[in-house]
Design an enzyme around this catalytic site. Structure first.
Site, PDB file in Angstrom:
ATOM      1  N   ASN A 105     -21.207  10.465  96.674  1.00  0.00           N
ATOM      2  CA  ASN A 105     -21.147   9.207  97.408  1.00  0.00           C
ATOM      3  C   ASN A 105     -19.886   9.197  98.284  1.00  0.00           C
ATOM      4  OD1 ASN A 105     -21.961   6.671  98.087  1.00  0.00           O
ATOM      5  ND2 ASN A 105     -21.601   5.769  96.067  1.00  0.00           N
ATOM      6  N   LYS A 184     -23.460   3.581 104.493  1.00  0.00           N
ATOM      7  CA  LYS A 184     -23.414   3.313 103.050  1.00  0.00           C
ATOM      8  C   LYS A 184     -21.974   3.068 102.606  1.00  0.00           C
ATOM      9  CE  LYS A 184     -25.296   4.890  98.681  1.00  0.00           C
ATOM     10  NZ  LYS A 184     -25.470   6.050  97.822  1.00  0.00           N
ATOM     11  N   ASN A 188     -20.475  -0.314 100.923  1.00  0.00           N
ATOM     12  CA  ASN A 188     -19.729  -0.217  99.673  1.00  0.00           C
ATOM     13  C   ASN A 188     -18.363  -0.903  99.806  1.00  0.00           C
ATOM     14  OD1 ASN A 188     -17.818   1.067  97.742  1.00  0.00           O
ATOM     15  ND2 ASN A 188     -19.670   2.082  97.038  1.00  0.00           N
ATOM     16  N   ASN A 192     -18.206  -3.632  96.946  1.00  0.00           N
ATOM     17  CA  ASN A 192     -17.763  -3.181  95.620  1.00  0.00           C
ATOM     18  C   ASN A 192     -16.336  -3.602  95.241  1.00  0.00           C
ATOM     19  OD1 ASN A 192     -20.239  -1.991  96.084  1.00  0.00           O
ATOM     20  ND2 ASN A 192     -19.763  -0.158  94.919  1.00  0.00           N
ATOM     21  N   ASN A 202     -22.765  -8.892  92.193  1.00  0.00           N
ATOM     22  CA  ASN A 202     -22.833  -8.857  93.655  1.00  0.00           C
ATOM     23  C   ASN A 202     -23.089 -10.265  94.221  1.00  0.00           C
ATOM     24  OD1 ASN A 202     -22.485  -6.153  93.388  1.00  0.00           O
ATOM     25  ND2 ASN A 202     -24.516  -5.549  94.115  1.00  0.00           N
TER      26      ASN A 202
HETATM   27  P1  NAP Z   1     -21.754  11.572  86.284  1.00  0.00           P
HETATM   28  O1  NAP Z   1     -22.884  11.002  85.504  1.00  0.00           O
HETATM   29  O2  NAP Z   1     -20.364  11.233  85.896  1.00  0.00           O
HETATM   30  O3  NAP Z   1     -21.923  13.164  86.259  1.00  0.00           O
HETATM   31  C1  NAP Z   1     -20.989  14.052  86.787  1.00  0.00           C
HETATM   32  C2  NAP Z   1     -21.108  15.342  86.002  1.00  0.00           C
HETATM   33  O4  NAP Z   1     -20.296  16.337  86.624  1.00  0.00           O
HETATM   34  C3  NAP Z   1     -20.645  15.230  84.541  1.00  0.00           C
HETATM   35  O5  NAP Z   1     -21.678  15.711  83.718  1.00  0.00           O
HETATM   36  C4  NAP Z   1     -19.438  16.153  84.478  1.00  0.00           C
HETATM   37  O6  NAP Z   1     -19.301  16.872  83.288  1.00  0.00           O
HETATM   38  C5  NAP Z   1     -19.779  17.140  85.576  1.00  0.00           C
HETATM   39  N1  NAP Z   1     -18.639  17.921  86.039  1.00  0.00           N
HETATM   40  C6  NAP Z   1     -17.459  17.498  86.555  1.00  0.00           C
HETATM   41  N2  NAP Z   1     -16.648  18.548  86.837  1.00  0.00           N
HETATM   42  C7  NAP Z   1     -17.359  19.661  86.493  1.00  0.00           C
HETATM   43  C8  NAP Z   1     -17.080  21.054  86.546  1.00  0.00           C
HETATM   44  N3  NAP Z   1     -15.908  21.509  87.007  1.00  0.00           N
HETATM   45  N4  NAP Z   1     -18.020  21.919  86.131  1.00  0.00           N
HETATM   46  C9  NAP Z   1     -19.201  21.476  85.637  1.00  0.00           C
HETATM   47  N5  NAP Z   1     -19.534  20.172  85.556  1.00  0.00           N
HETATM   48  C10 NAP Z   1     -18.616  19.274  85.992  1.00  0.00           C
HETATM   49  O7  NAP Z   1     -21.907  11.238  87.823  1.00  0.00           O
HETATM   50  P2  NAP Z   1     -23.190  10.712  88.642  1.00  0.00           P
HETATM   51  O8  NAP Z   1     -23.408   9.272  88.348  1.00  0.00           O
HETATM   52  O9  NAP Z   1     -24.327  11.653  88.458  1.00  0.00           O
HETATM   53  O10 NAP Z   1     -22.628  10.792  90.122  1.00  0.00           O
HETATM   54  C11 NAP Z   1     -22.554  11.991  90.875  1.00  0.00           C
HETATM   55  C12 NAP Z   1     -22.389  11.590  92.340  1.00  0.00           C
HETATM   56  O11 NAP Z   1     -23.592  10.954  92.772  1.00  0.00           O
HETATM   57  C13 NAP Z   1     -21.275  10.554  92.552  1.00  0.00           C
HETATM   58  O12 NAP Z   1     -20.603  10.790  93.758  1.00  0.00           O
HETATM   59  C14 NAP Z   1     -22.016   9.230  92.613  1.00  0.00           C
HETATM   60  O13 NAP Z   1     -21.343   8.231  93.365  1.00  0.00           O
HETATM   61  C15 NAP Z   1     -23.310   9.656  93.313  1.00  0.00           C
HETATM   62  N6  NAP Z   1     -24.445   8.773  93.037  1.00  0.00           N
HETATM   63  C16 NAP Z   1     -24.792   8.432  91.767  1.00  0.00           C
HETATM   64  C17 NAP Z   1     -25.880   7.611  91.544  1.00  0.00           C
HETATM   65  C18 NAP Z   1     -26.307   7.219  90.141  1.00  0.00           C
HETATM   66  O14 NAP Z   1     -27.231   6.420  90.010  1.00  0.00           O
HETATM   67  N7  NAP Z   1     -25.726   7.736  89.094  1.00  0.00           N
HETATM   68  C19 NAP Z   1     -26.623   7.117  92.639  1.00  0.00           C
HETATM   69  C20 NAP Z   1     -26.257   7.489  93.931  1.00  0.00           C
HETATM   70  C21 NAP Z   1     -25.149   8.315  94.126  1.00  0.00           C
HETATM   71  P3  NAP Z   1     -18.964  16.241  81.843  1.00  0.00           P
HETATM   72  O15 NAP Z   1     -20.295  15.758  81.330  1.00  0.00           O
HETATM   73  O16 NAP Z   1     -18.442  17.397  81.086  1.00  0.00           O
HETATM   74  O17 NAP Z   1     -17.968  15.149  82.081  1.00  0.00           O
END
Ligand code: NAP
Length: 305
Positions: A105, A184, A188, A192, A202
């Site tokens: 994001n 976006k 935000n 946010n 919100n």
């Molecule tokens: P998340 O659930 O926190 O997942 C991030 C993952 O990356 C975690 O599993 C973490 O591992 C892993 N990670 C971090 N450093 C690493 C490394 N060096 N090697 C291997 N794995 C590593 O995050 P998310 O919600 O999926 O978000 C990801 C991105 O998508 C963000 O920028 C977010 O803003 C965007 N996004 C998310 C959503 C949503 O609904 N979730 C929607 C739109 C956009 P650990 O498990 O070991 O901590």
């Protein structure tokens, strides 16, 4: 033989993509942080996706960054603040024709990643899909949406969009992905941080109409100045529409703060303020918002970067 999808980061979006690709019979491998996480993953037996209340587990093979296999297609599914370092650890494994899909994001992390891997093609994504973790290696598909993908430097769509079709991942190739990412980001920035500072859903921002309108005016000025007039178009109206349509929701930043998690502030409001300064644009309300948010995060013991 299809190219393997390496998925870096087994969090919400990484799991949402890996499980749907695997379900379609496509080759997928999951890259976790280290050996300890790999042991934990193997003990769990795979990634679980909960969809419409039904949980299914997919035995996607896991590996650490040190695994020797070359990588041709990498889905980067870490948080924006982790992406650069996580990709740097894989740089030596990337094939000459490697492609990276960046799900982060905000803005700023995409350029930082691209600098680490100048030989690779980097494709940015902007997604409205929603997912959250309700346990280790287990993700709930919370909101259906769409993912736009694009490459600001190269408008031709990649062949692997067929894989997304097969995996039923709703998507569209976008020739103006930067405009989408900026739009976006602006939405935000207008919503946010204020939900965090006013401690509200919100919809609570309907009581702060003037503050929102002032921020939208400054954000529109910024978008115009950095060559994104389409992203500035009717910004305030869209912000008001989003506030109304998502009135009952807590913003992602609100949820991060409420759960004592690091926010992506540097790639959202922080990025907007940095670019404004680079353009010598004076945006007092946006800067003040950033200072208030940084102070608030500091008071809670959370990182402000
Ligand atoms: P998340 O659930 O926190 O997942 C991030 C993952 O990356 C975690 O599993 C973490 O591992 C892993 N990670 C971090 N450093 C690493 C490394 N060096 N090697 C291997 N794995 C590593 O995050 P998310 O919600 O999926 O978000 C990801 C991105 O998508 C963000 O920028 C977010 O803003 C965007 N996004 C998310 C959503 C949503 O609904 N979730 C929607 C739109 C956009 P650990 O498990 O070991 O901590």
């Amino acid at each position: 033989m299809s190219t393997t999808w390496h998925v870096l980061g087994a969090g919400s979006l990484g799991t949402l993509w890996a499980t749907r690709l695997a379900r379609a019979g496509l080759p997928v491998r999951l890259i976790v942080r280290d050996t300890m996480r790999l042991h934990s993953y193997k003990a769990a037996g795979g990634l679980t996706l909960v969809e419409n209340g039904q949980a299914n587990t997919y035995a996607v093979p896991g590996e650490t960054p040190d695994s020797p296999e070359p990588i041709r297609r990498l889905l980067v599914a870490c948080k924006a603040y982790d992406a650069e370092n996580a990709v740097a650890r894989l740089a030596s494994r990337l094939a000459a024709d490697a492609e990276l899909i960046l799900l982060q994001n905000g803005l700023g992390s995409q350029d930082a990643v691209a600098m680490q891997v100048p030989q690779a093609r980097c494709i940015s994504a902007s997604s409205t899909e929603g997912a959250f973790r309700d346990g280790d290696w287990r993700v709930v598909f919370a909101g259906h949406g769409y993912t736009w993908l694009g490459d600001a430097g190269h408008p031709v769509a990649p062949i692997w969009l067929d894989d997304l079709e097969a995996a039923k991942i709703p998507h569209e190739w976008s020739t103006d992905i930067l405009t989408r990412l900026w739009r976006k980001l602006a939405l935000n920035c207008a919503i946010n941080p204020l939900t965090v500072l006013h401690h509200c859903r919100n919809g609570g921002l309907q009581d702060h109409h003037c503050e929102v309108a002032t921020l939208c005016a400054e954000l529109a000025e910024l978008l115009e100045r950095c060559g994104q007039p389409a992203a500035a178009d009717n910004l305030q109206q869209e912000v008001e529409r989003v506030i109304q349509a998502t009135a009952a929701n807590y913003s992602s930043m609100y949820q991060d703060v409420a759960n004592q998690r690091r926010t992506e502030i540097s790639y959202l409001l922080g990025h907007a303020c940095k670019v404004a300064a680079r353009h010598q644009l004076n945006l007092p309300h946006l800067n003040q918002l950033q200072q208030r948010l940084i102070a608030h995060l500091g008071s809670l013991g959370l990182p402000s970067d």
